[in-house]
Write a protein that holds these residues in place. Structure first.
Motif: not given
Length: 274
Positions: A246-269
């Motif tokens: 399917r065609t991705l929505t902005d929310e699909d991508v935003d959700r993934s980017v938020r998960a990435v930034t949270v994990r980077l903050r928690e694991e690597l600061g």
């Protein structure tokens, strides 16, 4: 006495009394040969055997390893009127090394800044290659200028040497995949990284956190200097998302980017650059 560890029992000369442990000295001598004839851009490689003492010492048969050695200097590509060109540098060498590791199917290998370096490489401009199990599988970097006779006009000479696997992993079977029918979405993520954190570590966290919609990841920008905290750099990653359903929505991508930034903050600061 030569630089080798295994002595030849009946050498043809005093200069050839030891079996080589590295391909780089011979390749550097060939670069000098080209410099002496006015050749500025040189690319040479060799695959050959390196010899080391056997496990039982000098009385045992020597241990043999197949090595790949490479040296480059000068222009990164042939001259062309439509391309101003770029000189070979450490990043160029790193790109070559990554492709060679992939071609040799050395999936567990990883680049390690510093570490145990080859004696012919300049400290601070070289790195080693880990074999994934604590050993060293190779080295890459700039040849120490004191190790060679180069004219004043010569560019830096960059080199790498790998110990090839005795039994290479089987070549993967190509599987046809049709072009995606749905468009992809690119997102850029600029991160403020302490110099102690490797970009490779960051890439691993991003891939683990982004989810299955992430299909490509790469670095497209590096900035060091004014406006950044001391001992920090800005590294920008480009994340490409795509679905074959399917065609991705902005929310699909935003959700993934938020998960990435949270994990980077928690694991690597690590935080996004504002």
């Amino acid at each position: 006495e030569g630089e080798g560890r295994v002595e030849v029992s009946n050498p043809v000369s005093k200069e050839e009394a030891w079996l080589r442990t590295s391909l780089l000295p011979g390749l550097v001598r060939r670069v000098e040969h080209n410099f002496a004839r006015g050749t500025r851009s040189v690319r040479l490689f060799e695959t050959g055997t390196a010899f080391f003492e056997g496990e039982q010492g000098a009385e045992a048969p020597p241990k043999e390893e197949t090595h790949l050695g490479l040296v480059v200097t000068g222009d990164g590509s042939p001259p062309h009127w439509g391309d101003p060109g770029k000189k070979v540098d450490l990043w160029y060498l790193k790109g070559l090394l990554v492709r060679l590791l992939d071609g040799a199917r050395m999936k567990e290998a990883a680049l390690v800044p510093g570490g145990e370096l080859h004696p012919w490489l300049a400290e601070g401009e070289a790195f080693s290659v880990s074999d994934g199990s604590g050993g060293v599988a190779g080295w890459a970097g700039r040849i120490d200028p004191t190790r060679m006779d180069a004219p004043a006009w010569a560019d830096p000479v960059w080199a790498l040497e790998l110990t090839l696997p005795a039994e290479p992993a089987p070549r993967p079977i190509p599987i046809y995949q049709p072009q995606p029918a749905f468009p992809g979405v690119d997102r850029d993520l600029a991160l403020l990284l302490p110099n102690s954190i490797k970009a490779q570590e960051v890439e691993g966290v991003i891939r683990a956190a982004a989810g299955p919609l992430l299909v490509e990841l790469g670095i497209f920008d590096l900035y060091e200097g004014k406006g950044l905290p001391e001992d920090h750099r800005s590294v920008a990653f480009r994340l490409r998302y795509q679905s074959d359903r399917r065609t991705l929505t902005d929310e699909d991508v935003d959700r993934s980017v938020r998960a990435v930034t949270v994990r980077l903050r928690e694991e690597l600061g690590v935080e996004p650059r504002s």
